[in-house]
Scaffold this motif. Structure first.
Motif, PDB file in Angstrom:
ATOM      1  N   LEU A 209       0.842  -1.192   0.000  1.00  0.00           N
ATOM      2  CA  LEU A 209       0.000   0.000   0.000  1.00  0.00           C
ATOM      3  C   LEU A 209       0.879   1.246   0.000  1.00  0.00           C
ATOM      4  O   LEU A 209       1.947   1.271   0.619  1.00  0.00           O
ATOM      5  CB  LEU A 209      -0.900   0.034   1.240  1.00  0.00           C
ATOM      6  CG  LEU A 209      -1.924  -1.093   1.393  1.00  0.00           C
ATOM      7  CD1 LEU A 209      -2.672  -0.939   2.711  1.00  0.00           C
ATOM      8  CD2 LEU A 209      -2.901  -1.111   0.228  1.00  0.00           C
ATOM      9  N   ALA A 210       0.427   2.263  -0.703  1.00  0.00           N
ATOM     10  CA  ALA A 210       1.076   3.572  -0.681  1.00  0.00           C
ATOM     11  C   ALA A 210      -0.034   4.618  -0.802  1.00  0.00           C
ATOM     12  O   ALA A 210      -1.195   4.282  -1.055  1.00  0.00           O
ATOM     13  CB  ALA A 210       2.080   3.708  -1.829  1.00  0.00           C
ATOM     14  N   PHE A 211       0.337   5.879  -0.613  1.00  0.00           N
ATOM     15  CA  PHE A 211      -0.677   6.934  -0.617  1.00  0.00           C
ATOM     16  C   PHE A 211      -0.149   8.154  -1.362  1.00  0.00           C
ATOM     17  O   PHE A 211       1.024   8.500  -1.252  1.00  0.00           O
ATOM     18  CB  PHE A 211      -1.065   7.319   0.812  1.00  0.00           C
ATOM     19  CG  PHE A 211      -1.617   6.162   1.605  1.00  0.00           C
ATOM     20  CD1 PHE A 211      -2.973   5.885   1.588  1.00  0.00           C
ATOM     21  CD2 PHE A 211      -0.771   5.323   2.326  1.00  0.00           C
ATOM     22  CE1 PHE A 211      -3.482   4.811   2.291  1.00  0.00           C
ATOM     23  CE2 PHE A 211      -1.273   4.245   3.029  1.00  0.00           C
ATOM     24  CZ  PHE A 211      -2.629   3.993   3.012  1.00  0.00           C
ATOM     25  N   GLY A 214      -3.461  11.227   0.161  1.00  0.00           N
ATOM     26  CA  GLY A 214      -4.574  10.529   0.768  1.00  0.00           C
ATOM     27  C   GLY A 214      -5.197   9.451  -0.087  1.00  0.00           C
ATOM     28  O   GLY A 214      -5.938   8.604   0.410  1.00  0.00           O
ATOM     29  N   ARG A 215      -4.900   9.455  -1.396  1.00  0.00           N
ATOM     30  CA  ARG A 215      -5.482   8.439  -2.281  1.00  0.00           C
ATOM     31  C   ARG A 215      -4.696   7.142  -2.158  1.00  0.00           C
ATOM     32  O   ARG A 215      -3.469   7.143  -2.112  1.00  0.00           O
ATOM     33  CB  ARG A 215      -5.471   8.921  -3.726  1.00  0.00           C
ATOM     34  CG  ARG A 215      -6.274   8.034  -4.672  1.00  0.00           C
ATOM     35  CD  ARG A 215      -6.279   8.597  -6.063  1.00  0.00           C
ATOM     36  NE  ARG A 215      -6.983   9.863  -6.129  1.00  0.00           N
ATOM     37  CZ  ARG A 215      -7.982  10.119  -6.962  1.00  0.00           C
ATOM     38  NH1 ARG A 215      -8.427   9.169  -7.765  1.00  0.00           N
ATOM     39  NH2 ARG A 215      -8.546  11.299  -6.985  1.00  0.00           N
ATOM     40  N   ILE A 216      -5.427   6.028  -2.105  1.00  0.00           N
ATOM     41  CA  ILE A 216      -4.807   4.723  -1.899  1.00  0.00           C
ATOM     42  C   ILE A 216      -4.224   4.192  -3.200  1.00  0.00           C
ATOM     43  O   ILE A 216      -4.896   4.190  -4.239  1.00  0.00           O
ATOM     44  CB  ILE A 216      -5.831   3.716  -1.346  1.00  0.00           C
ATOM     45  CG1 ILE A 216      -6.431   4.217  -0.028  1.00  0.00           C
ATOM     46  CG2 ILE A 216      -5.198   2.338  -1.155  1.00  0.00           C
ATOM     47  CD1 ILE A 216      -7.615   3.419   0.442  1.00  0.00           C
ATOM     48  N   LEU A 252      -9.942   7.131  -0.767  1.00  0.00           N
ATOM     49  CA  LEU A 252      -9.095   7.812   0.202  1.00  0.00           C
ATOM     50  C   LEU A 252      -8.964   6.941   1.443  1.00  0.00           C
ATOM     51  O   LEU A 252      -9.914   6.253   1.831  1.00  0.00           O
ATOM     52  CB  LEU A 252      -9.697   9.169   0.583  1.00  0.00           C
ATOM     53  CG  LEU A 252      -9.912  10.160  -0.558  1.00  0.00           C
ATOM     54  CD1 LEU A 252     -10.666  11.392  -0.051  1.00  0.00           C
ATOM     55  CD2 LEU A 252      -8.579  10.563  -1.182  1.00  0.00           C
ATOM     56  N   GLY A 253      -7.797   6.976   2.074  1.00  0.00           N
ATOM     57  CA  GLY A 253      -7.616   6.167   3.272  1.00  0.00           C
ATOM     58  C   GLY A 253      -6.295   6.443   3.939  1.00  0.00           C
ATOM     59  O   GLY A 253      -5.527   7.314   3.525  1.00  0.00           O
ATOM     60  N   ALA A 254      -6.022   5.688   5.000  1.00  0.00           N
ATOM     61  CA  ALA A 254      -4.786   5.822   5.751  1.00  0.00           C
ATOM     62  C   ALA A 254      -4.557   4.530   6.524  1.00  0.00           C
ATOM     63  O   ALA A 254      -5.486   3.738   6.729  1.00  0.00           O
ATOM     64  CB  ALA A 254      -4.853   7.015   6.709  1.00  0.00           C
ATOM     65  N   LEU A 260      -5.440  -0.750   7.429  1.00  0.00           N
ATOM     66  CA  LEU A 260      -5.965   0.240   6.486  1.00  0.00           C
ATOM     67  C   LEU A 260      -7.392   0.623   6.846  1.00  0.00           C
ATOM     68  O   LEU A 260      -8.241  -0.238   7.089  1.00  0.00           O
ATOM     69  CB  LEU A 260      -5.939  -0.328   5.068  1.00  0.00           C
ATOM     70  CG  LEU A 260      -6.606   0.531   3.973  1.00  0.00           C
ATOM     71  CD1 LEU A 260      -5.815   1.801   3.731  1.00  0.00           C
ATOM     72  CD2 LEU A 260      -6.764  -0.270   2.681  1.00  0.00           C
ATOM     73  N   SER A 261      -7.667   1.899   6.872  1.00  0.00           N
ATOM     74  CA  SER A 261      -9.035   2.385   6.992  1.00  0.00           C
ATOM     75  C   SER A 261      -9.342   3.197   5.746  1.00  0.00           C
ATOM     76  O   SER A 261      -8.552   4.043   5.330  1.00  0.00           O
ATOM     77  CB  SER A 261      -9.211   3.249   8.249  1.00  0.00           C
ATOM     78  OG  SER A 261      -8.386   4.400   8.190  1.00  0.00           O
ATOM     79  N   VAL A 262     -10.487   2.905   5.122  1.00  0.00           N
ATOM     80  CA  VAL A 262     -10.917   3.587   3.899  1.00  0.00           C
ATOM     81  C   VAL A 262     -11.959   4.612   4.293  1.00  0.00           C
ATOM     82  O   VAL A 262     -13.008   4.273   4.851  1.00  0.00           O
ATOM     83  CB  VAL A 262     -11.482   2.589   2.883  1.00  0.00           C
ATOM     84  CG1 VAL A 262     -11.895   3.306   1.605  1.00  0.00           C
ATOM     85  CG2 VAL A 262     -10.457   1.505   2.570  1.00  0.00           C
TER      86      VAL A 262
END
Length: 381
Positions: A209-211, A214-216, A252-254, A260-262
C-alpha cells in the motif's frame, strides 16, 4: 449455470493453454478477440459501473494465481467455495479461479430468480467440503440474517470464512453477524486488483500500500495489466515502479497501527458552501441512527451552495432524527438538505448499491431552495 464450461475455459486460460475469456452472467465463456490484450491475460472483467461507465479490466494468469495463493495462505488453507455472485464480476470469477487453484469443485447457487435466502441455503446444504468459504456483498448478508427461516443463518454458521466486500459494512450489520459468531472477513479491493487484496485492513502477502495525497495506491502481483483498448485510462491509473505494478484507486484512506481504513471515494467529497463534506462519513452517521438500515449520500447541484447534501435512506427514522444526529456528529454543513426514504436502495446486478441511480433520484426529487434565500455558514438546513 454453465459451470463445467466456465471452469474448463478459465482453467485453460490460466494455464496459458487457451484464449483469454470473459464470462457471461450465466457462466458462458466468451473468447476475447482484441489486438489490445496484454500478454498473459487470462480473463477480462468489467468493473461494476456503480460510479460511471464500466471498464474492461485485463487480469493476468499470474495475477489470478498470486491472488489465489495469498487468499489461501491468509484463510489458513484451501477449501470448497460457494458461488453466490455472478461470474461476470470479479468476486464471482475469483470463486472459480480460487477453486481451480485449490483443485476443488465449487458449489453454485441458483441465481435465476435473483439472490434469495432459500437458494443460498439449498446450495450451502449441498456442499461436501470440510473447509467451506463463500464471498458475499453486505446486501446479501443482510437478506440472509433477516430471513424468517432459521435455515439461512444455520447455513452461514457452517462456513469457515465469509468474505464480505464490495460496499461499506454498516455497524448494525457487523453487530448482527457478531451475534451469530459468523466468521466474517471484511475485504477491500476491486476488479483492478483481482478483487479483495486487503483482509480486515491488512494487505495479503505480496500486496503493498502507498498513498498519494490521501489516495490509496495498491501494488503487487495481484494488480491487473490495465484496461482493454483504453491506453489513456490505463496510463492514468496503472504504472510500474522498481519492478512492482501499481494501481491508483479512487479511494481515500490511511494506515493506523498497520490496519488500512478507507474513508471514502475521492469523488465522494462534496463541497457545499465552500466546506468539504465526506459523503461516506455522512452515510455512516445516518446508518448509526436507530431505525436506519441503509443509506447512500450524494451531492445535489444547487445555485446558491454549489452542492447540497442529499441522502437516500432505508428505514423508519424520521428526517428530524436523521438531521439532528448528523448535525450533532458532523456539523451543520454535513446535514442532509434533501432526504428520500426508500423501501430498499436500488442495486446493480452484483448487489452493490447503484450510486448513479440514487444520485439521479435525489436530483429529480430535490426541492431546491430559491435563489437569494441565504443561510449562514454552518447552519445546516
Amino acid at each position: 449455470m454453465e459451470l463445467a464450461a466456465a471452469l474448463g475455459a478459465l482453467s485453460a486460460a490460466m494455464a496459458g493453454q487457451g484464449p483469454a475469456i470473459e464470462l457471461a452472467a450465466d457462466g458462458t465463456p466468451n473468447p476475447v478477440a482484441s489486438g489490445g490484450l496484454a500478454p498473459g491475460t487470462a480473463a477480462v472483467v468489467r468493473t461494476s459501473g456503480s460510479t460511471g461507465t464500466p471498464k474492461a479490466t485485463m487480469l493476468g494468469a499470474e495475477a489470478l494465481a498470486a491472488s489465489a495463493r495469498a487468499t489461501a495462505q491468509r484463510l489458513g488453507g484451501e477449501g470448497q467455495w460457494l458461488l453466490a455472485l455472478g461470474p461476470n464480476y470479479v468476486a464471482g470469477l475469483q470463486v472459480l479461479a480460487r477453486s481451480i487453484h485449490a483443485g476443488t469443485r465449487p458449489e453454485v447457487m441458483d441465481l435465476s430468480a435473483g439472490f434469495t435466502p432459500e437458494a443460498f441455503t439449498e446450495a450451502a446444504d449441498r456442499m461436501t467440503g470440510r473447509f467451506r468459504i463463500t464471498s458475499l456483498v453486505p446486501t446479501q448478508l443482510h437478506r440472509l440474517l433477516e430471513s424468517p427461516s432459521q435455515g439461512a443463518v444455520k447455513a452461514l454458521c457452517r462456513f469457515d470464512a465469509i468474505l464480505l466486500g464490495g460496499a461499506r459494512l454498516p455497524d448494525s450489520l457487523r453487530a448482527a453477524a457478531a451475534r451469530h459468531a459468523l466468521k466474517i472477513v471484511q475485504t477491500y479491493g476491486m476488479s483492478e486488483t483481482c478483487g479483495g487484496c486487503v483482509y480486515d485492513g491488512v494487505p495479503l502477502d505480496g500486496v503493498r500500500l502507498a498513498f498519494d495525497q490521501g489516495r490509496i495506491l495498491i501494488g503487487g502481483d495481484v494488480v491487473a495489466a490495465g484496461y482493454l483498448d483504453n491506453p489513456e485510462l490505463t496510463a492514468a491509473h496503472f504504472h510500474r515502479a522498481e519492478g512492482t505494478r501499481w494501481f491508483r484507486t479512487s479511494d481515500l484512506g490511511a494506515v493506523h497501527d498497520g490496519v488500512l481504513s478507507v474513508s471514502g471515494r475521492a469523488d465522494d467529497v462534496l463541497i457545499t458552501g465552500g466546506v468539504k463534506v465526506s459523503a461516506a462519513a455522512v452515510a455512516a452517521a445516518i446508518e448509526a441512527v436507530p431505525g436506519v438500515r441503509a443509506a447512500l449520500v450524494a451531492g445535489i447541484d444547487n445555485p446558491e451552495w454549489g452542492t447540497q447534501v442529499g441522502a437516500a435512506v432505508v428505514g423508519t427514522a424520521t428526517e428530524d432524527e436523521i438531521r439532528s444526529h448528523v448535525r450533532r456528529e458532523l456539523g451543520g454543513p454535513a446535514t442532509p438538505r434533501h432526504i428520500v426514504t426508500l423501501d430498499a436502495l436500488p442495486l446493480l446486478e452484483n448487489g452493490k448499491p447503484d450510486r448513479l441511480a440514487v444520485a439521479e433520484l435525489l436530483k429529480s426529487t430535490a426541492d431546491v431552495a430559491p435563489a437569494g434565500r441565504r443561510r449562514p455558514p454552518g447552519a445546516g438546513e
